[in-house]
Design a protein around this motif. Sequence first.
Motif, PDB file in Angstrom:
ATOM      1  N   THR A 153      -5.250  -3.200  -4.298  1.00  0.00           N
ATOM      2  CA  THR A 153      -4.985  -4.636  -4.392  1.00  0.00           C
ATOM      3  C   THR A 153      -4.918  -5.192  -2.981  1.00  0.00           C
ATOM      4  OG1 THR A 153      -3.747  -4.470  -6.478  1.00  0.00           O
ATOM      5  CG2 THR A 153      -3.337  -6.401  -5.098  1.00  0.00           C
ATOM      6  N   VAL A 154      -5.702  -6.232  -2.713  1.00  0.00           N
ATOM      7  CA  VAL A 154      -5.747  -6.837  -1.381  1.00  0.00           C
ATOM      8  C   VAL A 154      -5.551  -8.339  -1.523  1.00  0.00           C
ATOM      9  CG1 VAL A 154      -7.016  -7.050   0.781  1.00  0.00           C
ATOM     10  CG2 VAL A 154      -7.434  -5.073  -0.723  1.00  0.00           C
ATOM     11  N   ARG A 155      -4.617  -8.877  -0.744  1.00  0.00           N
ATOM     12  CA  ARG A 155      -4.362 -10.321  -0.752  1.00  0.00           C
ATOM     13  C   ARG A 155      -4.331 -10.825   0.683  1.00  0.00           C
ATOM     14  NH1 ARG A 155       0.980 -13.580  -2.892  1.00  0.00           N
ATOM     15  NH2 ARG A 155       1.917 -12.359  -1.220  1.00  0.00           N
ATOM     16  N   VAL A 212     -15.212  -4.834  -1.685  1.00  0.00           N
ATOM     17  CA  VAL A 212     -13.867  -4.721  -2.243  1.00  0.00           C
ATOM     18  C   VAL A 212     -13.311  -6.124  -2.496  1.00  0.00           C
ATOM     19  CG1 VAL A 212     -11.537  -3.832  -1.872  1.00  0.00           C
ATOM     20  CG2 VAL A 212     -13.514  -2.580  -0.955  1.00  0.00           C
ATOM     21  N   PRO A 213     -12.867  -6.422  -3.709  1.00  0.00           N
ATOM     22  CA  PRO A 213     -12.329  -7.758  -3.997  1.00  0.00           C
ATOM     23  C   PRO A 213     -11.069  -8.055  -3.173  1.00  0.00           C
ATOM     24  CG  PRO A 213     -12.769  -6.542  -6.023  1.00  0.00           C
ATOM     25  CD  PRO A 213     -12.868  -5.559  -4.894  1.00  0.00           C
ATOM     26  N   VAL A 214     -10.987  -9.277  -2.667  1.00  0.00           N
ATOM     27  CA  VAL A 214      -9.805  -9.741  -1.940  1.00  0.00           C
ATOM     28  C   VAL A 214      -9.312 -11.026  -2.593  1.00  0.00           C
ATOM     29  CG1 VAL A 214      -8.883 -10.560   0.263  1.00  0.00           C
ATOM     30  CG2 VAL A 214     -10.601  -8.727   0.229  1.00  0.00           C
ATOM     31  N   GLN A 215      -8.043 -11.057  -2.950  1.00  0.00           N
ATOM     32  CA  GLN A 215      -7.449 -12.277  -3.488  1.00  0.00           C
ATOM     33  C   GLN A 215      -7.122 -13.203  -2.319  1.00  0.00           C
ATOM     34  OE1 GLN A 215      -3.617 -11.832  -5.326  1.00  0.00           O
ATOM     35  NE2 GLN A 215      -3.399 -14.017  -5.755  1.00  0.00           N
ATOM     36  N   SER A 216      -7.839 -14.311  -2.217  1.00  0.00           N
ATOM     37  CA  SER A 216      -7.592 -15.268  -1.140  1.00  0.00           C
ATOM     38  C   SER A 216      -6.595 -16.308  -1.623  1.00  0.00           C
ATOM     39  CB  SER A 216      -8.902 -15.931  -0.712  1.00  0.00           C
ATOM     40  OG  SER A 216      -9.496 -16.622  -1.800  1.00  0.00           O
ATOM     41  N   LEU A 217      -5.512 -16.457  -0.882  1.00  0.00           N
ATOM     42  CA  LEU A 217      -4.446 -17.370  -1.279  1.00  0.00           C
ATOM     43  C   LEU A 217      -4.532 -18.635  -0.440  1.00  0.00           C
ATOM     44  CD1 LEU A 217      -2.040 -17.491  -3.237  1.00  0.00           C
ATOM     45  CD2 LEU A 217      -0.586 -16.750  -1.348  1.00  0.00           C
TER      46      LEU A 217
END
Length: 394
Positions: free
Chosen positions: A79-81, A128-133
Amino acid sequence: MVNTTAGLIGVVLLARHGDRTAYYQDPVTYNSTQSYITPLGEQQEFELGSFLRNTYLNPDSPSFIPNISTDVVDVDQLTVRADAGGGNVILNSAYALLQGLYPSTKKSELTLANGTTILPPLGGYQYVPVQSLEYWQSPSLTSWMECEYFQYHLARIYVSSAFTNMSATAAPFLTALKPYLGSVSNNFTNMWNIYDHVNVQYTYNKTYYEILPPTFLQQARYYSDWLQRNVFTDSVQNGIGQIPIRTLLPEVFWALGNMTKASNQVKMNIQEIDYKPFISPVQRHECYSPQADTKLTVNYASVVALELSLNSQGQHEVSMKFKNGTADSQFRQLKMFGNTSITLDSFIHQLFWTTINSTNNWCFSCNQTVQRGCSVFNYSNDPFLYGYGTGYTG
């Protein structure tokens, strides 16, 4: 490749972005302008990713995480944010880190039903998916922005005796530095921007590099560090000065707690962030050497690792380590509450009361009723609105 030997259960990583272009922060609000990652910053983050790969994905490492995919990324295990604000310097830092963590490999090729073999671009680049906040989505990673009580906190610092004394101490240096600042104000309240200007110019402007007097960069860093330490800490753990880490901790608790569940697949949680959340925990746990004259703002591509394991009593334990950018070649073991490791339950119990764990709580904690989604909440009957009863009245 998956290995099943004993080791860590998982790790939560707080990683600072890499080197970037000039970054102005308003001394009154700490709202900032856009900034962009540089090739140097990309390389720093790539090297950090490679270090983390060798630490946690190498079966020969004492910190190897069992059952984690070591060559071809399993996106369910990661998990990457990342903060997506400004010029995406933090978001792009996350992508650069991931290139080092899971580099291109021919092992990522696949065979279609018709027998055709497909290798991803760039020699097997792994996406790799990154959740951008975004800033407007949640205050979790940028909680000091639009926070009225934080602005009151800044105003109090600027009239404090400690600030006045340090400003007087720095005055001769700031006067001597003025010819090297261009249009940047040499007022001590602007110390972050002063250091940033000097550092960026010293790094990328050859003429500036050659004419800047010796020690000027180090002195600018010293005074900037002093100011940042006072801005982003507080006299109590739940003080408004510590708001950057107070809004990040709930994600850390959730990630570590989730790793204890039998159904969990995530073994590595990465939070790519600004420098501000590091200041409180890093200083509290004394990661810097006793010889240091001042507590420093962490370097680019620094990382704090919260490693989760199981002790001999069957309890989940947390251990904290720190690597100060490229200045450190290895992790340093930190102590939490006097111990090199504590149970997860104790870790959460001792810090949970300091957290801000929702937008509603952030609005209340910041005396904000309009910005960042706060207008949807009803505060009309709240006796603490506008600071009554909280001590934050401006």
